[in-house]
Design a protein around this motif. Structure first.
Motif, mmCIF file in Angstrom:
data_model
loop_
_atom_site.group_PDB
_atom_site.id
_atom_site.type_symbol
_atom_site.label_atom_id
_atom_site.label_comp_id
_atom_site.label_asym_id
_atom_site.label_seq_id
_atom_site.Cartn_x
_atom_site.Cartn_y
_atom_site.Cartn_z
ATOM 1 N N ASP A 85 0.803 -1.230 0.000
ATOM 2 C CA ASP A 85 0.000 0.000 0.000
ATOM 3 C C ASP A 85 0.836 1.281 0.000
ATOM 4 N N VAL A 86 2.062 1.189 -0.556
ATOM 5 C CA VAL A 86 2.890 2.389 -0.740
ATOM 6 C C VAL A 86 2.699 2.882 -2.177
ATOM 7 N N TYR A 87 2.377 4.154 -2.319
ATOM 8 C CA TYR A 87 2.117 4.744 -3.633
ATOM 9 C C TYR A 87 3.014 5.955 -3.852
ATOM 10 N N ALA A 88 3.219 6.266 -5.142
ATOM 11 C CA ALA A 88 3.969 7.471 -5.495
ATOM 12 C C ALA A 88 3.040 8.464 -6.170
ATOM 13 N N MET A 89 3.032 9.704 -5.700
ATOM 14 C CA MET A 89 2.338 10.775 -6.398
ATOM 15 C C MET A 89 3.429 11.595 -7.070
ATOM 16 N N CYS A 90 3.629 11.291 -8.365
ATOM 17 C CA CYS A 90 4.807 11.813 -9.053
ATOM 18 C C CYS A 90 4.383 12.687 -10.233
ATOM 19 N N PHE A 91 5.351 13.283 -10.907
ATOM 20 C CA PHE A 91 5.045 13.999 -12.141
ATOM 21 C C PHE A 91 4.918 12.991 -13.279
ATOM 22 N N LEU B 299 -5.423 13.135 -4.595
ATOM 23 C CA LEU B 299 -5.441 12.789 -3.164
ATOM 24 C C LEU B 299 -6.672 11.938 -2.839
ATOM 25 N N ARG B 300 -7.821 12.293 -3.432
ATOM 26 C CA ARG B 300 -9.031 11.491 -3.200
ATOM 27 C C ARG B 300 -8.890 10.104 -3.827
ATOM 28 N N LYS B 301 -8.296 10.056 -5.022
ATOM 29 C CA LYS B 301 -8.128 8.779 -5.727
ATOM 30 C C LYS B 301 -7.250 7.822 -4.905
ATOM 31 N N LEU B 302 -6.199 8.360 -4.289
ATOM 32 C CA LEU B 302 -5.290 7.530 -3.503
ATOM 33 C C LEU B 302 -6.023 6.844 -2.353
ATOM 34 N N ASP B 303 -6.960 7.553 -1.743
ATOM 35 C CA ASP B 303 -7.768 6.935 -0.687
ATOM 36 C C ASP B 303 -8.611 5.801 -1.253
ATOM 37 N N GLU B 304 -9.228 6.057 -2.422
ATOM 38 C CA GLU B 304 -10.056 5.009 -3.042
ATOM 39 C C GLU B 304 -9.232 3.774 -3.351
ATOM 40 N N MET B 305 -7.967 3.987 -3.698
ATOM 41 C CA MET B 305 -7.098 2.857 -4.049
ATOM 42 C C MET B 305 -6.591 2.139 -2.810
ATOM 43 N N GLY B 306 -6.841 2.697 -1.645
ATOM 44 C CA GLY B 306 -6.423 2.046 -0.408
ATOM 45 C C GLY B 306 -4.990 2.349 -0.013
ATOM 46 N N ALA B 307 -4.444 3.453 -0.522
ATOM 47 C CA ALA B 307 -3.059 3.803 -0.178
ATOM 48 C C ALA B 307 -2.928 4.038 1.322
ATOM 49 N N LYS B 308 -1.841 3.521 1.895
ATOM 50 C CA LYS B 308 -1.551 3.786 3.317
ATOM 51 C C LYS B 308 -0.438 4.825 3.430
#
Ligand code: TXA
Ligand code: MG
Length: 341
Positions: free
Chosen positions: A261-267, A298-307
């Motif tokens: 559940d680790v995600y990157a919010m990148c360019f 930011l909302r999408k990351l929650d939907e994806m279950g990012a921790k």
């Protein structure tokens, strides 16, 4: 309460206007983010906004107008620099704080002797203000603390059952809230960066101070010039961490910390460098694209279950200052600096 989902055609805008006239709350599109509107002259209706959002009562609201004549009932002085800013940037994503006129309800201003005013550019926002026949007090239409809504569905996600209606006017162009400047003090001071940049403001009125709270965490007990700046904000459920460094430094750090559940919010252009799932939030060189996508991501990351979300730090110039200000708060000021070594 059943929340109506209205469209932006004439009869639905009339309906929204009626609901507002009768003291109801309506989610409205603007060019920045969706607002949660009430008749600014109706203190009891405005108080309902705080209840629906779970917003602290000491955080004042912005009053939205659709004609300059409405300023008359809101402010006690209209200084030359405010006139110049209004001429240059209204209608548009700029909020100006001025000494208030007696009679503006305390619920709107949280008891301050100033009032925040904005003339939005969005045609549907302006049509709704006209249909209501009065200035509208409106904060962003999210639950307090959550990312601001940039689509009608985001508003529904947070407000369904709590407000009378939402008007769907499509997704918001700018994507972050308006620039807030106070002209109640001299020199003028930027309280919140947004779609209108400090450089653009200074080109019209000369030097503008940037409030320290824009880029730094206030110390315990320190007074905020803009009460909204002291609260944790814009945060998804996930733990957001802001990472400073080049694309290579950022990717190396994130790849070394991959896990469940680790995600990157990148360019967008750096997506290929990462070994974890990515949610791109615009182009590194184009901060407007970052602003447009930020809250939705930011909302999408929650939907994806990012921790855990590692967000790549934007450049702090131009509209990038607004993006930086919002991500810094989403991250609760947790920043990792990879620029050395
Ligand atoms: O783009 C926007 O500004 C959106 C749309 C709906 O217009 N609205 C918005 O409102 O972002 P809100 O409530 O989320 O943010 C208003 C900010 C808060 O930080 C608040 O503390 C500040 O403006 N503010 C309002 N009145 C003020 C005043 N009299 N003095 C200082 N700060 C004020
Ligand atoms: Mg807000």
């Amino acid at each position: 309460m059943k929340t109506l989902l209205l469209k932006s055609h004439r009869s639905d805008i009339q309906k929204a206007g009626e609901l507002l006239k009768n003291g109801g709350l309506v989610g409205i599109p603007t060019e920045t983010v969706y607002g949660l509107a009430a008749d600014a002259g109706n203190g009891a209706a405005v108080a309902e906004i705080f209840r629906a959002k779970g917003r602290p009562m000491d955080n004042p609201l912005i009053v939205h107008i659709s004609r300059m004549a409405q300023l008359e009932g809101l402010i006690s002085v209209f200084p030359e620099k405010a006139r110049q800013l209004a001429a240059a940037f209204w209608p548009g994503p700029l909020t100006i704080i001025l000494p208030k006129k007696e009679g503006v309800p305390d619920e709107v201003t949280a008891g301050l002797d100033t009032v925040a005013v904005r003339f939005p550019a969005h045609p549907v926002a302006r049509a709704i203000i006209e249909a209501a026949g009065c200035p509208l007090a409106a904060p962003s239409a999210n639950s307090s603390g959550k990312p601001s809504p940039t689509t009608a569905m985001h508003v529904m996600d947070d407000m369904n059952g709590k407000i009378a209606a939402v008007v769907d006017g499509g997704d918001c162009g700018v994507g972050v809230e308006s620039t807030v400047i106070t002209l109640a003090t001299e020199p003028p001071r930027l309280l919140r960066p947004g779609g209108i940049t400090p450089e653009e403001l200074e080109a019209i009125i000369g030097p503008v101070e940037i409030d320290p709270a824009v880029t730094h965490q206030l110390a315990e007990g320190q007074q905020a010039a803009s009460p909204g700046m002291k609260y944790k904000h814009y945060s998804p459920e996930a733990d957001v961490i802001l990472v400073k460094g080049s694309a290579a430094q950022y990717a190396a750090y994130v790849n070394a910390h991959k896990g469940d559940d680790v995600y990157a919010m990148c360019f967008t252009e750096d997506a290929g460098l990462l070994d974890v799932p990515v949610v791109p939030y615009g182009d590194a060189e184009h901060p407007e694209t970052q602003a447009h996508l930020l809250f939705e991501c930011l909302r999408k990351l929650d939907e994806m279950g990012a921790k855990t979300v590692y967000a790549h730090c934007p450049a702090e110039t131009g509209v990038g200052l607004a993006v930086y200000n919002r991500i810094l708060r989403a991250a609760g000021f947790e920043v990792i600096d990879c620029t050395e070594g």
